[in-house]
Write a protein that holds these residues in place. Structure first.
Motif, PDB file in Angstrom:
ATOM      1  N   GLU A  45      34.984   7.691 -77.066  1.00  0.00           N
ATOM      2  CA  GLU A  45      35.844   7.483 -78.243  1.00  0.00           C
ATOM      3  C   GLU A  45      35.064   6.835 -79.381  1.00  0.00           C
ATOM      4  O   GLU A  45      35.159   7.234 -80.541  1.00  0.00           O
ATOM      5  CB  GLU A  45      36.998   6.550 -77.885  1.00  0.00           C
ATOM      6  N   THR A  46      34.283   5.794 -79.016  1.00  0.00           N
ATOM      7  CA  THR A  46      33.535   5.047 -80.025  1.00  0.00           C
ATOM      8  C   THR A  46      32.531   5.939 -80.724  1.00  0.00           C
ATOM      9  O   THR A  46      32.366   5.888 -81.943  1.00  0.00           O
ATOM     10  CB  THR A  46      32.802   3.859 -79.371  1.00  0.00           C
ATOM     11  N   VAL A  47      31.837   6.774 -79.937  1.00  0.00           N
ATOM     12  CA  VAL A  47      30.835   7.674 -80.502  1.00  0.00           C
ATOM     13  C   VAL A  47      31.489   8.614 -81.512  1.00  0.00           C
ATOM     14  O   VAL A  47      30.953   8.863 -82.597  1.00  0.00           O
ATOM     15  CB  VAL A  47      30.130   8.459 -79.374  1.00  0.00           C
ATOM     16  N   GLU A  48      32.667   9.081 -81.141  1.00  0.00           N
ATOM     17  CA  GLU A  48      33.386  10.002 -82.016  1.00  0.00           C
ATOM     18  C   GLU A  48      33.629   9.357 -83.387  1.00  0.00           C
ATOM     19  O   GLU A  48      33.412   9.963 -84.434  1.00  0.00           O
ATOM     20  CB  GLU A  48      34.710  10.388 -81.372  1.00  0.00           C
ATOM     21  N   GLY A  49      34.040   8.075 -83.335  1.00  0.00           N
ATOM     22  CA  GLY A  49      34.343   7.363 -84.575  1.00  0.00           C
ATOM     23  C   GLY A  49      33.105   6.999 -85.379  1.00  0.00           C
ATOM     24  O   GLY A  49      33.205   6.643 -86.553  1.00  0.00           O
ATOM     25  N   ALA A  50      31.931   7.064 -84.721  1.00  0.00           N
ATOM     26  CA  ALA A  50      30.711   6.620 -85.405  1.00  0.00           C
ATOM     27  C   ALA A  50      29.824   7.804 -85.781  1.00  0.00           C
ATOM     28  O   ALA A  50      28.612   7.653 -85.967  1.00  0.00           O
ATOM     29  CB  ALA A  50      29.941   5.651 -84.504  1.00  0.00           C
ATOM     30  N   ALA A  51      30.431   8.984 -85.884  1.00  0.00           N
ATOM     31  CA  ALA A  51      29.659  10.220 -86.068  1.00  0.00           C
ATOM     32  C   ALA A  51      28.692  10.166 -87.248  1.00  0.00           C
ATOM     33  O   ALA A  51      27.631  10.783 -87.218  1.00  0.00           O
ATOM     34  CB  ALA A  51      30.608  11.408 -86.217  1.00  0.00           C
ATOM     35  N   ASP A  52      29.036   9.402 -88.324  1.00  0.00           N
ATOM     36  CA  ASP A  52      28.142   9.383 -89.484  1.00  0.00           C
ATOM     37  C   ASP A  52      27.138   8.227 -89.466  1.00  0.00           C
ATOM     38  O   ASP A  52      26.514   7.927 -90.478  1.00  0.00           O
ATOM     39  CB  ASP A  52      28.973   9.379 -90.785  1.00  0.00           C
ATOM     40  N   ASP A  53      27.006   7.568 -88.305  1.00  0.00           N
ATOM     41  CA  ASP A  53      26.026   6.492 -88.178  1.00  0.00           C
ATOM     42  C   ASP A  53      25.065   6.836 -87.022  1.00  0.00           C
ATOM     43  O   ASP A  53      25.325   6.512 -85.864  1.00  0.00           O
ATOM     44  CB  ASP A  53      26.764   5.164 -87.907  1.00  0.00           C
TER      45      ASP A  53
ATOM     46  N   PHE B  49      25.144   4.162 -78.506  1.00  0.00           N
ATOM     47  CA  PHE B  49      26.267   4.448 -77.615  1.00  0.00           C
ATOM     48  C   PHE B  49      25.914   5.532 -76.592  1.00  0.00           C
ATOM     49  O   PHE B  49      26.322   5.460 -75.452  1.00  0.00           O
ATOM     50  CB  PHE B  49      27.517   4.842 -78.411  1.00  0.00           C
ATOM     51  N   SER B  50      25.116   6.521 -77.032  1.00  0.00           N
ATOM     52  CA  SER B  50      24.800   7.541 -76.026  1.00  0.00           C
ATOM     53  C   SER B  50      23.849   6.993 -74.973  1.00  0.00           C
ATOM     54  O   SER B  50      23.907   7.408 -73.815  1.00  0.00           O
ATOM     55  CB  SER B  50      24.307   8.860 -76.634  1.00  0.00           C
ATOM     56  N   GLY B  51      23.008   6.045 -75.361  1.00  0.00           N
ATOM     57  CA  GLY B  51      22.163   5.364 -74.368  1.00  0.00           C
ATOM     58  C   GLY B  51      23.017   4.682 -73.319  1.00  0.00           C
ATOM     59  O   GLY B  51      22.755   4.770 -72.119  1.00  0.00           O
ATOM     60  N   ARG B  52      24.062   4.003 -73.791  1.00  0.00           N
ATOM     61  CA  ARG B  52      24.936   3.303 -72.841  1.00  0.00           C
ATOM     62  C   ARG B  52      25.728   4.291 -71.993  1.00  0.00           C
ATOM     63  O   ARG B  52      26.008   4.037 -70.820  1.00  0.00           O
ATOM     64  CB  ARG B  52      25.859   2.356 -73.588  1.00  0.00           C
ATOM     65  N   MET B  53      26.081   5.438 -72.586  1.00  0.00           N
ATOM     66  CA  MET B  53      26.784   6.450 -71.793  1.00  0.00           C
ATOM     67  C   MET B  53      25.882   6.974 -70.685  1.00  0.00           C
ATOM     68  O   MET B  53      26.317   7.180 -69.559  1.00  0.00           O
ATOM     69  CB  MET B  53      27.244   7.611 -72.691  1.00  0.00           C
ATOM     70  N   GLN B  54      24.603   7.150 -71.034  1.00  0.00           N
ATOM     71  CA  GLN B  54      23.658   7.624 -70.031  1.00  0.00           C
ATOM     72  C   GLN B  54      23.542   6.608 -68.888  1.00  0.00           C
ATOM     73  O   GLN B  54      23.519   6.968 -67.723  1.00  0.00           O
ATOM     74  CB  GLN B  54      22.286   7.791 -70.667  1.00  0.00           C
TER      75      GLN B  54
END
Ligand code: ADP
Length: 269
Positions: A58-66, A73-78
């Protein structure tokens, strides 16, 4: 503790005799309680990374332009996905050796191969912390068993030694023969284990410090797996530790004699 009995009374013939059957249910209740706890623990442990993953998505979705935030966030998802994978892998291993599947037929296994494979499997984690993995002791020894399970067990011990040690320390893996056993000892210069926790350390999901263990990516199942592998090979595993100075985990396996016949590997209770 109370002992619980199931009592059954049945009349026997026409002579007024009765048959009384009393069955001790304490063990059955204990096993059921352990199973219930286990399922509850597994569900909890699975929910944690899954919850984190959906939140991060969800957070990644909201931060698409950063882009920087997306990278973080994708590091943490990994990281969470990796945790989930090791948890599932550990659960599969545990259920395999707990009678969920037939145990593999024992074969003659080269201990050198086991040690080197385990060390190779841990080398990336070790170099990330600048930890030297040092192999010492006997060479050319053999044991009866399953190579894959033995590598998994030793890897768990070395992985822990790395996870619970500061950077730039040493982990020594030493093989020696003591009486009729081969000992593989893994010694670290890490944080050690408080005395009060030592006797619970091999329990499934037991962790000295849940937060710290999670931070290192642990599942709390590693040592339970080591113990089951040791016992299924007719051996055992023990621990010596001093808080603040380090720990030694010793895996003992029966020596192979010239006239030996393999004993089947036993699924743990
Ligand atoms: P985990 O996945 O949490 O490492 P384990 O079953 O492998 O689970 O270990 C259980 C607990 O034992 C760990 O959480 C940690 O607190 C402690 N532990 C295991 N190995 C070591 C070690 N070499 N040094 C210090 N503590 C250890």
């Amino acid at each position: 503790d109370w002992t619980s009995f199931a009592v059954r009374v049945a009349p026997l013939g026409s002579h007024g005799l009765v048959l009384v059957l009393a069955e001790d249910q304490t063990e059955r209740h204990r096993v059921e309680a352990v199973r219930r706890d286990f399922v509850a623990n597994v569900s909890h442990e699975l929910k944690t990374p899954i919850g984190a993953l959906s939140l991060l998505a969800e957070t990644v979705e909201g931060a698409a332009d950063d882009p920087e935030a997306v990278r973080r966030f994708s590091g943490r998802m990994q990281y969470e996905a990796t945790r989930l994978t090791s948890l599932v892998q550990d659960l599969i291993t545990l259920s395999r050796i707990q009678g969920g599947e037939p145990m593999p037929t024992p074969r003659l296994v080269d201990l050198d191969t086991v040690v080197h494979e385990a060390v190779d499997g841990c080398s990336t984690r070790a170099s990330a912390k600048n930890i030297a993995l040092v192999i010492g002791g006997l060479t050319g020894e053999q044991v009866w068993g399953d190579e894959e399970l033995l590598v998994t067990a030793l890897r768990n011990l070395i992985d822990n030694a790395i996870a619970y040690s500061p950077d730039r320390t040493r982990v020594v893996i030493n093989v020696r023969e003591v009486q009729d056993r081969l000992e593989i000892a893994v010694t670290d210069q890490g944080i050690g284990i408080p005395e009060g926790a030592l006797e619970r350390i091999f329990e499934r999901f037991f962790r000295v410090d849940a937060a710290r263990s999670r931070a290192t990516g642990g599942t709390g199942l590693g040592l339970a797996i080591v113990k089951h592998v040791a016992v299924s090979h007719g051996g055992d595993v023990t621990v010596w530790s001093k808080e603040g100075s380090g720990s030694t985990f010793t895996l003992r396996l029966p020596v192979v004699g010239a006239a030996d016949v393999p004993t089947p590997l036993e699924a743990a209770k």
